[in-house]
Design an enzyme around this catalytic site. Structure first.
Site, PDB file in Angstrom:
ATOM      1  N   HIS A   1       0.834  -1.196   0.000  1.00  0.00           N
ATOM      2  CA  HIS A   1       0.000   0.000   0.000  1.00  0.00           C
ATOM      3  C   HIS A   1       0.866   1.242   0.000  1.00  0.00           C
ATOM      4  O   HIS A   1       2.042   1.208   0.392  1.00  0.00           O
ATOM      5  CB  HIS A   1      -0.941   0.015   1.202  1.00  0.00           C
ATOM      6  CG  HIS A   1      -0.243  -0.079   2.524  1.00  0.00           C
ATOM      7  ND1 HIS A   1       0.176  -1.283   3.049  1.00  0.00           N
ATOM      8  CD2 HIS A   1       0.129   0.857   3.430  1.00  0.00           C
ATOM      9  CE1 HIS A   1       0.761  -1.081   4.221  1.00  0.00           C
ATOM     10  NE2 HIS A   1       0.754   0.213   4.467  1.00  0.00           N
TER      11      HIS A   1
ATOM     12  N   CYS B   1       0.485   3.282  12.418  1.00  0.00           N
ATOM     13  CA  CYS B   1       1.603   2.919  11.551  1.00  0.00           C
ATOM     14  C   CYS B   1       1.969   4.128  10.708  1.00  0.00           C
ATOM     15  O   CYS B   1       1.208   5.096  10.651  1.00  0.00           O
ATOM     16  CB  CYS B   1       1.252   1.720  10.671  1.00  0.00           C
ATOM     17  SG  CYS B   1      -0.026   2.044   9.436  1.00  0.00           S
TER      18      CYS B   1
END
Length: 689
Positions: free
Chosen positions: A69, A200
């Site tokens: 991603h 994250c």
């Protein structure tokens, strides 16, 4: 793309794909798939951004799944590319299982909160066996698109075709339940409550997968676990009442936890986000064990916000804490430049002698610069005018080390300014922040100019980032518009308005430092610096004293070297002293503290003040005053004995860079004796707070 436009369509799905043997091949395959569907402008650009993200940490997760991603200016609309691979490919999952289900999460740089929340639902779904099982059984791209849409956008299926698998309905229901709990919803399944935060670096996938995994692990154990995912979009904060009830906290994060003060005093398990994805059950078990462990680590009480404040006061504290965190970010990123540069300079003087930094009479540049540029290992210098203490290989090495160190130190102010701006505005703030640091050097305003320029650049870049601009302009904002506009606006202000006043302020501070260091106020300065270094052991007050000392090293004066020595010596006292105290009187400490004491002495010798944090966090009202007293004694003695340090870090391991080493050790010993004695006395006779 509107809120009701699907993130995934059949054109983004490939079943039984022959993508290639490596994860790079799979990423390129999916990037091309996204581009063919009209969702990305450049497949190569999207693939490059996704591979750059993959290089920072593998995106494989247990169960044969991978989620490469990224955010990319090449993405035209938030999209999910999906490949069910004919031959599984290794994406570095913790269980070492190759991935056969691969999602590419492609988000544009300007993705809004709505789409980021949809991507978060997908991340939660990937932690559910029913959802991934349905994907493995799907027989067509249309069926996969319906299953995934049922997970992330179930409203698009209302009144239309039903999902091809019941899992397509169950998964979103499960995700919705988890989200309600994370937002402070119902507690169920027992009296024990564990709360926490996950985050994250990209805030898209692992943030919410970790949250889902921890909440599912809680359900398996019959307890309530509610995790706040601090992703890139809007944060659904935990209910304060649920936080107040919580018995323990889990922080699974790769970014600083926002609102950490809410959890003050509670037992805490603090790990990286992937630890929660890979072993959520183990973390929950550790949190359960910490509840009944009096020696367990706890969220520092000093971070708690005072109760009863008004709404305006809370907003003021929030603003101040945000600015404080940004400045601390700048300092933390600056320290490696200081450490590398300072130690290289010290090594340069060790090999080449202190006179290599001087410019000989009649020469146009310092000895070190001339030697480093005019000679090589195959053409070593002989006796060089102005270099009385060294020649040959030693002179050449010393000159190279000195020039390298000075080059690294030259980034001190730009790094400080750049990462302060980064702390306030994210990645778009880095370039203008670095530019303002360079401007600060050019107008002679030093680290004060860097602080001011970095803060201004950060706020202006953050304001520009928040503008609602047309879609065609969004991709240009972070790479062109924001850096250009911020650098132009803040740079003009720095040059035209603030440059000379800040330079005058910097000169006044340097003159004041010199006068205090050389006069009768030197001891008082040492006391103040010692108190600051030992007050919060690596916190903002400690870092302020350290920044003051390291910024002065660039001046290369006797006064600046003495300040650096006082700061380093005082910072070594707390871990050394608590180590001595645990050795002399182990019965006054817990078993865990005695174990920590066995390693704290090495941290102290290395000038790592944080080695005393576990002791201060467990008993702040007895440990902190004792360490401050010892630090003040050490700082005062160091200044009084005229100890100097040309190295900004390293403790006793950079003794070669310290003048008057015996006095340096004597000052540290005195502080350690004072602190250790006070710790033992206070532990024995004073009531614990």
């Amino acid at each position: 793309m509107t809120e009701n436009t699907p993130l995934i369509i059949p054109d983004l799905v490939v079943l039984d794909a022959q993508a290639g043997p490596s994860k790079e091949d799979v990423i390129e395959f999916l990037a091309a798939t996204v581009a063919r569907a009209g969702r990305a402008g450049s497949p190569d650009g999207l693939a490059a951004d996704a591979k750059a993200r993959e290089a920072t940490a593998p995106t494989g997760i247990p169960g044969g799944i991978a989620i490469p991603h990224c955010r990319s200016p090449h993405v035209l609309a938030p999209s999910l590319g999906f490949a069910r691979l004919a031959e599984p490919v290794d994406f570095g999952a913790a269980d070492e299982q190759a991935a056969d289900l691969v999602f590419m999460i492609a988000a544009p740089d300007g993705a809004d909160d709505v789409h980021l929340q949809l991507l978060a639902k997908l991340a939660r779904g990937l932690m559910q066996d029913e959802f991934t099982g349905a994907l493995r059984q799907a027989s067509s791209p249309e069926e996969v698109a319906r299953i995934v849409t049922g997970q992330v956008q179930p409203e698009l299926l209302d009144g239309g075709d039903e999902p091809a698998s019941s899992a397509g309905e169950e998964a979103p229901a499960a995700a919705a339940g988890a989200g309600a709990a994370a937002a402070g919803g119902a507690a169920s399944g027992g009296d024990v409550v564990i709360v926490g935060v996950s985050s994250c670096p990209t805030g898209i996938a692992h943030t919410f997968m970790a949250a889902e995994a921890l909440e599912q692990a809680g359900k398996d154990r019959g307890i309530t676990v509610a995790i706040e995912g601090q992703g890139s979009g809007r944060i659904d904060a935990l209910d304060p009442a649920l936080v107040a009830r919580a018995d323990a906290v889990i922080f699974a994060h790769d970014l600083p936890v926002k609102g950490r003060e809410r959890f003050a005093g509670k037992p805490v398990i603090d790990v990286g986000v992937k630890a929660a994805v890979n072993d959520a059950g183990g973390l929950v078990d550790r949190a359960l064990a910490a509840i009944d462990d009096p020696a367990a680590a706890r969220v520092p009480a000093g971070e708690a916000q005072a109760e009863g404040g008004s709404e305006d006061e809370e907003e003021s504290v929030h603003w101040a804490r945000r600015l404080q965190r940004a400045v601390m970010t700048g300092v933390s990123y600056m320290i490696p430049f200081v450490a590398a540069g300072g130690l290289l300079i010290a090594l340069g003087f060790l090999f080449g002698g202190y006179d290599i930094a001087l410019t000989p009479e009649g020469a146009d540049r310092p000895v070190a610069e001339a030697v480093a540029h005019d000679y090589t290992l195959w053409n070593l210098p002989g006796t060089v005018a102005g270099a009385a203490h060294s020649s040959g290989l030693m002179l050449y090495l010393g000159s190279v080390f000195l020039v390298l160190g000075q080059a690294a130190m030259g980034f001190l102010v730009p790094a400080l300014a750049g990462y302060i701006a980064f702390g306030l505005a994210g990645r778009p703030g880095i370039a203008p922040g670095f530019a303002m640091g360079a401007v600060a050097l050019s107008v002679d305003s030093g680290f004060i100019g860097g602080l001011v320029g970095g803060i201004l650049a950060g706020y202006v870049a953050a304001w520009l980032t928040g503008l609602n601009v047309p879609r065609w302009l969004r991709g240009l904002m972070p790479v062109v518009v924001i850096p250009l506009g911020t650098t132009l606006a803040v740079g003009s202000v720095m040059y035209m308005l603030l440059g000379k006043p800040l330079a005058s302020l910097m000169a006044g501070l340097q003159n004041g430092l010199t006068s205090m260091s050389e006069g009768g106020s030197a001891v008082l300065l040492g006391v103040i610096l010692g108190l600051m270094m030992c007050f919060d052991l690596g916190g903002p007050v400690n870092k302020a004293a350290y920044l003051f000392a390291t910024a002065g090293l660039a001046a290369a004066t006797t006064a600046s070297f003495e300040v650096m020595a006082a700061v380093m010596a005082a910072g070594m006292v707390p871990p050394l002293a608590v180590s001595v105290a645990t050795f002399l009187r182990p019965g006054l400490f817990t078993k865990a503290e005695v174990e920590n004491g066995r390693s704290a002495w090495l941290l102290g010798l290395s000038f790592i003040s944080e080695g005393a944090i576990p002791f201060a966090a467990a008993d702040p009202l007895r440990i902190i005053p004792a360490t401050m007293a010892g630090g003040a004694v050490t700082g005062a003695l160091s200044m009084a004995l005229h100890v100097g340090s040309r190295a900004p870090h390293g403790g006793v391991f950079v003794a070669f860079a310290i003048t008057n080493v015996l006095s340096f050790l004597l000052a540290i010993l005195a502080g350690v004796v004072v602190t250790a004695a006070l710790v033992v006395l206070l532990k024995r006779y004073a009531h614990k707070a």
